[in-house]
Enzyme design. Structure first.
Site, short mmCIF file in Angstrom:
data_model
loop_
_atom_site.label_atom_id
_atom_site.label_comp_id
_atom_site.label_asym_id
_atom_site.label_seq_id
_atom_site.Cartn_x
_atom_site.Cartn_y
_atom_site.Cartn_z
CE LYS A 53 -7.21 0.12 35.89
NZ LYS A 53 -7.03 -1.33 35.84
CD GLN A 97 -9.22 -4.18 34.94
OE1 GLN A 97 -8.78 -3.11 34.54
NE2 GLN A 97 -9.09 -4.57 36.20
CG ASP A 120 -1.48 -3.26 34.86
OD1 ASP A 120 -1.74 -2.28 35.58
OD2 ASP A 120 -2.36 -3.94 34.29
#
Ligand code: NDP
Length: 281
Positions: A53, A97, A120
């Site tokens: 990422k 994460q 997200d």
């Protein structure tokens, strides 16, 4: 009818090139999107995801800040970090994460991230907006699935779509997005009876179960579009999806491989959300 490979590497490169252009336009007015990535613990897979990422951020010109916390981080410490990132004027997007170490409360963390920085798209506020047809962010993997289908030239409107898997991260939001595109969606899961027959009728199948060979060649009709979200590691260490690529690809279908299908799209759509976070409504 011939087999068509749906190339996630190529399509994700197109999306990232568009994001880079947008980042360039923002730079002209002195704005640099900034993503804060939080990683707790030493999970090797999570470390690779975070590194990928950050690499993607660098490639498109998005600033990334990383917060690597030890495995034994207390909930209070993580909460405090997220609250400070919520308040930061520099940070536009926050990504924690997952999965978190067992002693930490993932649900709490998801709800603590400001919906305006929730790149997200896991916060219930953003999930609600998605299901009511007024999305702000789009969830990365599901949005990547839709881009793969559309940018490969396949229509969703009026098509019979089957989604195998009903998780909050993949199956359910994929269903919401397919419905938003006017597909007719059937949701399947581990208790579904006659999965093969249901799939056999489908024009578009999205499989996300986390089990290799959930979808086999006898379950897919000629002309179908198959998007394989699964990422599984085989005993020989290689990756495979949830569909039997080798045999399904012998049919006249269009299908994503694993790796090189949905995976790269997830990151590309995350980059898109980071820019969206700057632009606001
Ligand atoms: P979950 O384990 O949360 O959900 C799996 C779903 O599949 C459940 O709804 C389950 O049903 C259903 N299921 C399991 N086995 C079967 C079966 N034999 N037949 C029909 N349905 C079944 O997984 P996720 O949704 O989080 O992930 C799915 C896969 O996608 C994983 O391999 C994951 O690694 C991958 N993934 C890939 C991403 C990417 O970027 N490419 C991003 C996110 C995930 P039930 O609800 O009844 O238990």
């Amino acid at each position: 009818m011939e087999f068509t490979k749906i190339d996630g590497l190529k399509i994700s490169a197109e999306v990232k090139a568009e994001v880079k252009e947008e980042v360039g336009r923002l730079a002209e007015i002195g704005v640099v999107p900034c993503l804060a990535v939080v990683l707790v613990g030493d999970d090797p897979a999570s470390k690779i995801y975070v590194a990928n990422k950050q690499k993607a951020c660098e490639a498109v010109g998005i600033k990334s800040l990383s917060y690597i916390l030890p495995e034994d981080t207390e909930q209070d410490e993580l909460d405090e970090l997220i609250e400070s990132l919520n308040e930061s004027g520099e940070v536009n997007g926050i990504l924690v994460q997952l999965p978190l170490p067992k002693h930490l409360d993932e649900d709490r963390v998801i709800k603590l991230i400001s919906p305006k920085k929730d790149v997200d798209c896991f916060h219930p506020y953003n999930v609600g907006r998605l299901w009511t047809g007024d999305p702000f962010f789009l969830p990365c993997t599901p949005a990547g699935v839709i881009e793969l289908i559309k940018r490969s030239g396949f229509e969703i409107e009026g098509k019979d779509c089957v989604v195998i898997g009903r998780s909050n991260i993949v199956g359910k939001p994929v269903s919401a997005l397919l419905q938003a595109e006017n597909g007719t969606v059937t949701m399947c899961h581990s208790k579904t009876k006659n999965l093969g027959e249901i799939c056999k009728r489908a024009d578009i199948i999205v499989v996300a179960t986390g089990h290799p060979n959930t979808l086999t060649a006898d379950m897919v009709k000629n002309g179908a579009v198959v998007i394989d979200v699964g990422i599984n590691r085989k005993p020989d260490g290689k990756l495979c999806g949830d569909a039997d690529y080798e045999n399904i690809s012998k049919k006249g279908v269009a299908m994503t491989p694993v790796p090189g299908g949905v995976g790269p799209m997830t990151i590309a759509m995350l980059m898109k959300n980071c820019v969206k976070a700057v632009s606001g409504e």
